[in-house]
Design a protein around this motif. Structure first.
Motif, PDB file in Angstrom:
ATOM      1  N   GLY A 147      30.769 -21.667  23.692  1.00 51.74           N
ATOM      2  CA  GLY A 147      31.969 -22.284  24.594  1.00 51.74           C
ATOM      3  C   GLY A 147      32.812 -23.330  24.960  1.00 51.74           C
ATOM      4  O   GLY A 147      33.511 -23.482  25.529  1.00 51.74           O
ATOM      5  N   VAL A 150      35.967 -21.886  23.389  1.00 49.28           N
ATOM      6  CA  VAL A 150      36.991 -21.300  23.991  1.00 49.28           C
ATOM      7  C   VAL A 150      37.284 -22.135  25.268  1.00 49.28           C
ATOM      8  O   VAL A 150      38.583 -21.613  25.776  1.00 49.28           O
ATOM      9  CB  VAL A 150      35.925 -20.198  24.993  1.00 49.28           C
ATOM     10  CG1 VAL A 150      36.465 -19.217  25.945  1.00 49.28           C
ATOM     11  CG2 VAL A 150      34.628 -19.730  23.960  1.00 49.28           C
ATOM     12  N   THR A 151      36.857 -22.914  26.000  1.00 52.73           N
ATOM     13  CA  THR A 151      36.723 -23.973  27.042  1.00 52.73           C
ATOM     14  C   THR A 151      37.967 -24.382  27.049  1.00 52.73           C
ATOM     15  O   THR A 151      39.335 -25.154  26.991  1.00 52.73           O
ATOM     16  CB  THR A 151      36.042 -24.703  27.206  1.00 52.73           C
ATOM     17  OG1 THR A 151      34.727 -23.574  28.219  1.00 52.73           O
ATOM     18  CG2 THR A 151      36.484 -25.467  28.811  1.00 52.73           C
ATOM     19  N   ILE A 154      41.583 -22.139  26.524  1.00 50.07           N
ATOM     20  CA  ILE A 154      42.051 -22.251  27.654  1.00 50.07           C
ATOM     21  C   ILE A 154      42.812 -23.171  28.155  1.00 50.07           C
ATOM     22  O   ILE A 154      43.777 -23.469  28.990  1.00 50.07           O
ATOM     23  CB  ILE A 154      40.843 -21.736  28.377  1.00 50.07           C
ATOM     24  CG1 ILE A 154      40.488 -20.052  27.993  1.00 50.07           C
ATOM     25  CG2 ILE A 154      41.334 -21.254  30.204  1.00 50.07           C
ATOM     26  CD1 ILE A 154      39.005 -19.711  28.710  1.00 50.07           C
ATOM     27  N   GLN A 184      27.467 -21.354  29.731  1.00 48.00           N
ATOM     28  CA  GLN A 184      28.667 -21.266  28.778  1.00 48.00           C
ATOM     29  C   GLN A 184      29.649 -20.537  29.731  1.00 48.00           C
ATOM     30  O   GLN A 184      31.026 -20.161  30.051  1.00 48.00           O
ATOM     31  CB  GLN A 184      29.283 -20.829  27.658  1.00 48.00           C
ATOM     32  CG  GLN A 184      27.840 -22.208  27.174  1.00 48.00           C
ATOM     33  CD  GLN A 184      28.209 -23.465  27.517  1.00 48.00           C
ATOM     34  OE1 GLN A 184      29.381 -24.036  27.569  1.00 48.00           O
ATOM     35  NE2 GLN A 184      27.657 -24.236  27.190  1.00 48.00           N
ATOM     36  N   LYS A 187      31.238 -22.377  32.622  1.00 49.55           N
ATOM     37  CA  LYS A 187      32.011 -22.347  31.922  1.00 49.55           C
ATOM     38  C   LYS A 187      33.266 -21.793  31.822  1.00 49.55           C
ATOM     39  O   LYS A 187      34.584 -22.089  31.514  1.00 49.55           O
ATOM     40  CB  LYS A 187      31.765 -23.609  31.464  1.00 49.55           C
ATOM     41  CG  LYS A 187      32.222 -24.553  30.344  1.00 49.55           C
ATOM     42  CD  LYS A 187      31.176 -25.368  29.090  1.00 49.55           C
ATOM     43  CE  LYS A 187      32.566 -26.220  28.147  1.00 49.55           C
ATOM     44  NZ  LYS A 187      31.299 -26.491  27.263  1.00 49.55           N
ATOM     45  N   THR A 188      33.411 -20.909  31.130  1.00 51.37           N
ATOM     46  CA  THR A 188      35.042 -20.484  30.567  1.00 51.37           C
ATOM     47  C   THR A 188      35.399 -20.155  31.669  1.00 51.37           C
ATOM     48  O   THR A 188      36.442 -19.342  31.452  1.00 51.37           O
ATOM     49  CB  THR A 188      34.276 -19.321  29.646  1.00 51.37           C
ATOM     50  OG1 THR A 188      33.309 -18.436  29.602  1.00 51.37           O
ATOM     51  CG2 THR A 188      33.057 -20.414  27.857  1.00 51.37           C
ATOM     52  N   SER A 217      31.155 -12.712  31.026  1.00 57.90           N
ATOM     53  CA  SER A 217      32.855 -13.534  31.299  1.00 57.90           C
ATOM     54  C   SER A 217      33.893 -13.628  31.082  1.00 57.90           C
ATOM     55  O   SER A 217      34.600 -12.575  31.966  1.00 57.90           O
ATOM     56  CB  SER A 217      31.763 -15.314  30.827  1.00 57.90           C
ATOM     57  OG  SER A 217      31.174 -15.254  29.058  1.00 57.90           O
ATOM     58  N   PHE A 218      33.815 -14.692  30.055  1.00 59.50           N
ATOM     59  CA  PHE A 218      35.750 -14.737  29.928  1.00 59.50           C
ATOM     60  C   PHE A 218      35.838 -13.021  29.535  1.00 59.50           C
ATOM     61  O   PHE A 218      37.393 -12.679  29.288  1.00 59.50           O
ATOM     62  CB  PHE A 218      36.691 -15.581  28.801  1.00 59.50           C
ATOM     63  CG  PHE A 218      35.424 -15.485  27.931  1.00 59.50           C
ATOM     64  CD1 PHE A 218      35.869 -15.001  26.500  1.00 59.50           C
ATOM     65  CD2 PHE A 218      34.244 -16.220  27.287  1.00 59.50           C
ATOM     66  CE1 PHE A 218      35.683 -15.481  25.219  1.00 59.50           C
ATOM     67  CE2 PHE A 218      33.611 -16.001  26.097  1.00 59.50           C
ATOM     68  CZ  PHE A 218      34.009 -15.370  24.740  1.00 59.50           C
TER      69      PHE A 218
END
Length: 290
Positions: A147, A150-151, A154, A184, A187-188, A217-218
């Protein structure tokens, strides 16, 4: 009758002497890993030929799972990938039994610190930030490190105003990290909100499998969502869903084609088409060739 039997025995002995005599017609020693059996059609495939075809069965078109490094190699331009945050590695915050052992085993198998590999690269000359989940590392499960990476990816794409591409392949959130893993998802998704506000393109490619917390999610939040053929896409497993809603499920309801027909993805592509399609999308969205 006895003459017939004796004659048959004689012929069998002659056959053995001819074809199984010492030094003649020895069994062929086939090395392990030389052939691979297709999970879909059962065809025995020569491994080197399968690799040349990007791990796609030439008989039925089934897409074999591939690791993150190979995915990057077949997608980006040669020598263009610059990796980010390769040193981040998961701890055991909840002191789950055997978690460290599983992490070490996954690291040795994949030669990676965790299940997500990311960085900056070019695709046919167009710059992008790219990340790939590796299903060979604990089934691509999303823990706190995945997570975080990935964040960070981004946020790097947002700051540079450069298109973002993420390949997902995951069984979902990593249960060994409990709520830290589930966090996560938010968060993402929050990081992608700011990417969208900055007007930066995000292309999400869902490969086999994309399920659980990653799908929720993402992976499902791309401006363009692409599914690779042969992919299973969904949140929970079919058995869990059926037990919950008490209804029979449509056949193949978690396949890539089913997701396309019901508006969950925008395109379904074969592995051979993905690189060229990504280059076109980067061009169409104002990509500057370098």
């Amino acid at each position: 009758m006895s003459d017939f039997i004796n004659e048959r025995k004689k012929r069998i002995q002659e056959f053995k002497a001819r074809f199984f005599s010492k030094g003649k017609n020895k069994p062929i020693d086939i090395p392990d890993g030389l052939f691979v059996k297709c999970d879909e059609c059962g065809t025995a495939l020569y491994e080197k030929e399968l690799e040349q075809k990007l791990s796609v069965c030439p008989n039925c078109g089934h897409h074999f799972r591939i690791g993150a490094r190979k995915r990057i190699t077949i997608t980006v331009d040669p020598n263009s990938f610059c990796e980010m945050d390769s040193d981040l590695s998961s701890l055991n915050p909840l002191e789950m039994p055997d978690y460290e052992v599983k992490l070490e085993s996954a690291k040795k198998l994949t030669h990676q610190s965790d299940a997500f590999v990311c960085g900056k690269a070019t695709i046919q000359g167009y710059p992008c930030f790219i990340g790939v989940l590796d299903s060979y590392f604990m089934m691509g499960s999303m823990g706190s490190v995945v997570g975080e990476k990935v964040t960070r990816l981004i946020e790097a794409a947002t700051e540079a105003r450069t298109p973002l591409i993420i390949f997902s392949a995951s069984g979902g959130a990593r249960m060994q990290e409990g709520i830290l893993s589930l966090m996560q998802m938010a968060k993402t998704a929050g990081a992608l909100y700011y990417l969208n506000e900055a007007g930066v393109l995000f292309i999400s490619i869902l490969t086999n499998p994309t399920t659980g917390g990653v799908a929720a999610s993402f992976a499902s939040l791309g401006d363009i969502n692409i599914a690779e053929k042969s992919s299973t896409i969904g949140f929970a497993g079919a058995r869990v869903i059926k037990q919950t809603i008490k209804q029979d499920l449509p056949p193949h309801f978690q396949t890539a084609q089913f997701q396309l027909e019901h508006g969950q993805v925008d395109l379904v592509l074969s592995r051979h088409e993905i690189k060229a399609t990504l280059a076109k999308l980067l061009l169409f969205h104002g990509g500057e060739h370098v």
